[in-house]
Design an enzyme around this catalytic site. Structure first.
Site, PDB file in Angstrom:
ATOM      1  N   ARG A  37       6.205  -8.621  -5.215  1.00 36.56           N
ATOM      2  CA  ARG A  37       5.706  -7.251  -5.392  1.00 36.56           C
ATOM      3  C   ARG A  37       6.399  -6.640  -6.597  1.00 36.56           C
ATOM      4  NH1 ARG A  37       3.246  -5.617   0.003  1.00 36.56           N
ATOM      5  NH2 ARG A  37       2.593  -7.718   0.590  1.00 36.56           N
ATOM      6  N   GLU A  96       7.357  -3.871  -7.553  1.00 37.72           N
ATOM      7  CA  GLU A  96       7.665  -2.471  -7.235  1.00 37.72           C
ATOM      8  C   GLU A  96       8.871  -2.029  -8.040  1.00 37.72           C
ATOM      9  OE1 GLU A  96       8.248  -2.384  -3.060  1.00 37.72           O
ATOM     10  OE2 GLU A  96       6.117  -2.337  -2.602  1.00 37.72           O
ATOM     11  N   ARG A 126      16.531  -1.746   0.566  1.00 37.55           N
ATOM     12  CA  ARG A 126      15.582  -2.464   1.411  1.00 37.55           C
ATOM     13  C   ARG A 126      14.402  -3.071   0.666  1.00 37.55           C
ATOM     14  NH1 ARG A 126      12.967   1.942   5.504  1.00 37.55           N
ATOM     15  NH2 ARG A 126      10.907   1.286   4.818  1.00 37.55           N
ATOM     16  N   HIS A 127      14.459  -3.059  -0.651  1.00 39.39           N
ATOM     17  CA  HIS A 127      13.371  -3.659  -1.430  1.00 39.39           C
ATOM     18  C   HIS A 127      13.809  -4.917  -2.166  1.00 39.39           C
ATOM     19  CE1 HIS A 127      11.391   0.306  -0.946  1.00 39.39           C
ATOM     20  NE2 HIS A 127      10.301  -0.428  -0.990  1.00 39.39           N
ATOM     21  N   GLU A 175      10.153  -0.709   9.415  1.00 40.49           N
ATOM     22  CA  GLU A 175       8.920  -1.489   9.492  1.00 40.49           C
ATOM     23  C   GLU A 175       9.203  -2.922   9.091  1.00 40.49           C
ATOM     24  OE1 GLU A 175       5.902  -0.674   6.462  1.00 40.49           O
ATOM     25  OE2 GLU A 175       5.519  -2.792   6.753  1.00 40.49           O
ATOM     26  N   SER A 202       3.384  -5.682   9.374  1.00 38.54           N
ATOM     27  CA  SER A 202       2.140  -4.938   9.278  1.00 38.54           C
ATOM     28  C   SER A 202       1.034  -5.911   9.669  1.00 38.54           C
ATOM     29  CB  SER A 202       1.962  -4.442   7.844  1.00 38.54           C
ATOM     30  OG  SER A 202       1.156  -3.298   7.828  1.00 38.54           O
ATOM     31  N   ARG A 205      13.917  -8.578   5.685  1.00 35.77           N
ATOM     32  CA  ARG A 205      14.082  -7.286   6.366  1.00 35.77           C
ATOM     33  C   ARG A 205      14.464  -7.465   7.815  1.00 35.77           C
ATOM     34  NH1 ARG A 205       9.969  -2.379   5.087  1.00 35.77           N
ATOM     35  NH2 ARG A 205      10.522  -2.147   2.901  1.00 35.77           N
TER      36      ARG A 205
END
Lengths: 422, 422
Positions: A201, A203, A209-210, A345, A348, A396
């Site tokens: 990703r 991001e 947490r990324h 989270e 998903s 995570r």
């Protein structure tokens, strides 16, 4: 015959051979103490009149195992012979025995090729390997087939944003954000599939947490009734993962002082609408359609207080905050869920649209170009059964299970906004 | 309660529910025959006076299982109710039951999202999943730890050629050709490690045995005596992989008519020099330092004739044809090996240099720039023990085991010089 440190207790009074790394040393002149570290643990070794090499040198030690209440673990090895297999040439940039992942992350990560040798540094990776083993084993038993889908792709699963570009010969390609579309196609082949593979990703977030490259544990299942089938599957799956970690990486879990969670059985479920109501009316924290990280944290606390559960399913998200392929309900919600673990989270998932026309409509409703998804859409002309799935972020989950301060410690060599080495 | 096709023989005379895809249909007016395919196999279903949807529609069938010697598998299901869960909207681009991976590869691969549903198309992937399961299980039992190393890297393991470029934020990065350097680092952490992950080679070759993205089964092991330890490990490892495939994907192996190989135990070994001599003197095929594909094929035949073995280790390659990190002998050879299976190289491996100065020298001797490998070299300052490993190309092994005409059929969605979709 080599003996591992963890097995020494069965060899008290015997002469054994050990192989490992010089973890720590102390020279008292006539007597030298050292700690020897192998893949299973650390043991004290005593020797006399020997010059010890620098820490992290690899050694072969022959000696007798004796009980010593003062030594770590209650045992020590009185060396008869120490052979330096390979000497360290320099002091390590960080002292490995003192290395704590609570220290400056940048330093630990910069020298990760050697700081990873620390017992607390390597422990999360051992636990993660066990979680992944449990994941595969449970799904194998449920007749899922492991798949290996392409990671270099023509387009993203959710549109063009957040993708890393790849020069693929003359063409522009991207690193896969998710095996989403491929695992759906494979439902038409094997009905039940899973994949354990990296995803990317792009991001810009640079938080604890990324990660920009992470390990995704993907599941997809055909012939389901609705998303409830998936949530029940995930409960049983997580239970086996946790059990496998506890059984095979219990020492590592204890070393990190982790509080193992309650069993993920009959996890409480809140619809997105209920969660919003609770946040506003009971927790005084009104939110919009998206649940912020803080909102998820509060819901995690709520689940713990109300149901004593570390786990919470939030279900029926509105269409506006879910991807185009999510199965819609007539009331504007979707057959979707997130799994929160201690307020974070970690999953998903949901049922997917399995009919061609509905996918087309959904793409258009999201303002996306069906042309860009042509290859994906084609398969829905051929009788795709009702299906759905979910993805678990391995790092995570590991981070949260072990209470690590940073998700980077749950990945051997993390890639983030600024980190491309080691 | 749903019953899988493979379990129908235990339900003769009973009413069952089946879920699956309409594999093939024939309408005789009053009677309709169809074949229903699920993940476990294909069964004939008979119904009356019902209009059947297009092939590949997904169906739920309720009916009674009866013996019928004329039906495929000796059973058929007399339908009481057929529900179309999801109709196919168009005829498939290739007729799935007739689909043969001996047909035009380009057509089969272009529509792979649906041609993969064919029993012969999906079978190699099922076998491969079993091989990989056996790989992990054997190594887990030998106390290896599974690792997940980065796939986006700053530099290649063997220099800069053959790498796909990635735009990593502002930086130039590459897709990993191999986890080589990372798995060596991890020997310092867990001593014994393995990884199952994709790797990429930007090779221009467009042949039936090249893929630009493939699954690499990597092993690395510390505290070895020499490369013989690795070859013995690989023999036992391959035996378990083959056994797991035979036990859990036997139907698929039979469906493809594969000749399962002799057991990989005490695999004959030829040094590179001996192999060259045999090629020249006994087979009339002189070669240079590199063994060509044709030379490997001839050596495979030689091993079969002389030792009755499908397997052959070629050992002690000269330094000039091995990577810089290969452990050298004084006579100019290296502690390296390739494993040929039926004349195809499926593994490359060997002991690695574990001392810093020797690595530096080796890089320079190869005309490579030590600066570019600085991050890698650092770890060798810290007492790396003698170690080595190997890598198995999963698709090549699968192809050769099953006698597939093209390695692309051993990968769900192959990437090659010209193929980036589906």
């Amino acid at each position: 015959m080599r003996v591992l440190v963890k097995d020494l207790k069965r060899h008290v009074g015997e002469e054994v051979e050990l192989l490992g790394f010089l973890h720590w040393r102390r020279d008292l002149g006539k007597v030298q103490f050292l700690l020897l570290r192998d893949r299973s643990g650390v043991v004290q070794v005593v020797t006399g009149g020997q010059r010890l090499p620098l820490p992290e040198s690899s050694l072969r030690v022959r000696g007798v195992v004796v009980a010593n209440a003062k030594a770590p673990g209650g045992l020590e090895v009185q060396a008869r012979e120490i052979e330096v297999l390979s000497p360290a040439l320099e002091p390590t940039p960080v002292e490995i025995p003192k290395e704590e992942w609570r220290a400056n992350p940048d330093t630990l990560l910069e020298y990760r090729y050697v700081t990873l040798r620390g017992e607390k540094a390597r422990a999360p990776l051992k636990v993660q390997a066990a979680l992944v083993r449990g994941f595969r084993r449970y799904l194998d038993r449920q007749d899922f087939t492991e798949i290996f889908t392409p990671k270099v792709v023509r387009a993203g699963a959710e549109g063009g944003s957040g993708l890393f570009g790849v020069d693929y010969f003359e063409k522009r390609a991207y690193l896969a954000q998710s095996p989403q579309l491929y695992k759906q196609i494979m439902v038409g082949v094997f009905e039940r599939v899973y994949e354990v593979a990296p995803v990317w990703r792009m991001e810009e977030h640079h938080t604890s947490r990324h990660l920009n490259e992470y390990l995704s544990l993907d599941v997809e299942m055909g012939f389901i009734a609705d998303e409830e089938d998936l949530m029940r599957l995930e409960e049983a799956l997580l239970a086996e993962m946790l059990e496998e970690a506890l059984n095979t990486a219990g020492n590592e879990i204890r070393l990190l002082g982790a509080t193992w969670p309650s069993f993920p059985q009959d996890i409480p479920r809140l619809t997105h609408a209920e969660a919003k109501r609770i946040l506003k009316e009971e927790l005084g924290y009104p939110v919009g359609q998206d649940l912020s990280e803080e909102a998820e944290r509060l819901l995690g606390e709520y689940a713990k207080e109300r149901w004593g559960s570390d786990w919470l399913f939030v279900t029926r998200y509105p269409r506006s905050v879910r991807p185009f392929y999510t199965y819609p309900e007539e009331d504007g919600t979707t057959r979707s869920f997130d799994l929160l673990f201690r307020g974070l989270e970690i999953t998903s998932g949901g049922q997917r649209i399995h009919r061609y026309e509905e996918l087309l409509e959904s793409l258009k409703a999201k303002g996306m170009d069906p042309e860009a998804f042509q290859g994906y859409l084609e398969v829905f002309k051929y009788g795709m059964p009702p299906h759905g799935g979910f993805a678990i972020g391995a790092e995570r989950l590991t981070q949260k299970l072990l209470g690590l301060p940073n998700v980077r410690y749950a990945r051997a060599f993390p890639r983030d906004r600024h980190r491309l080495t080691p």
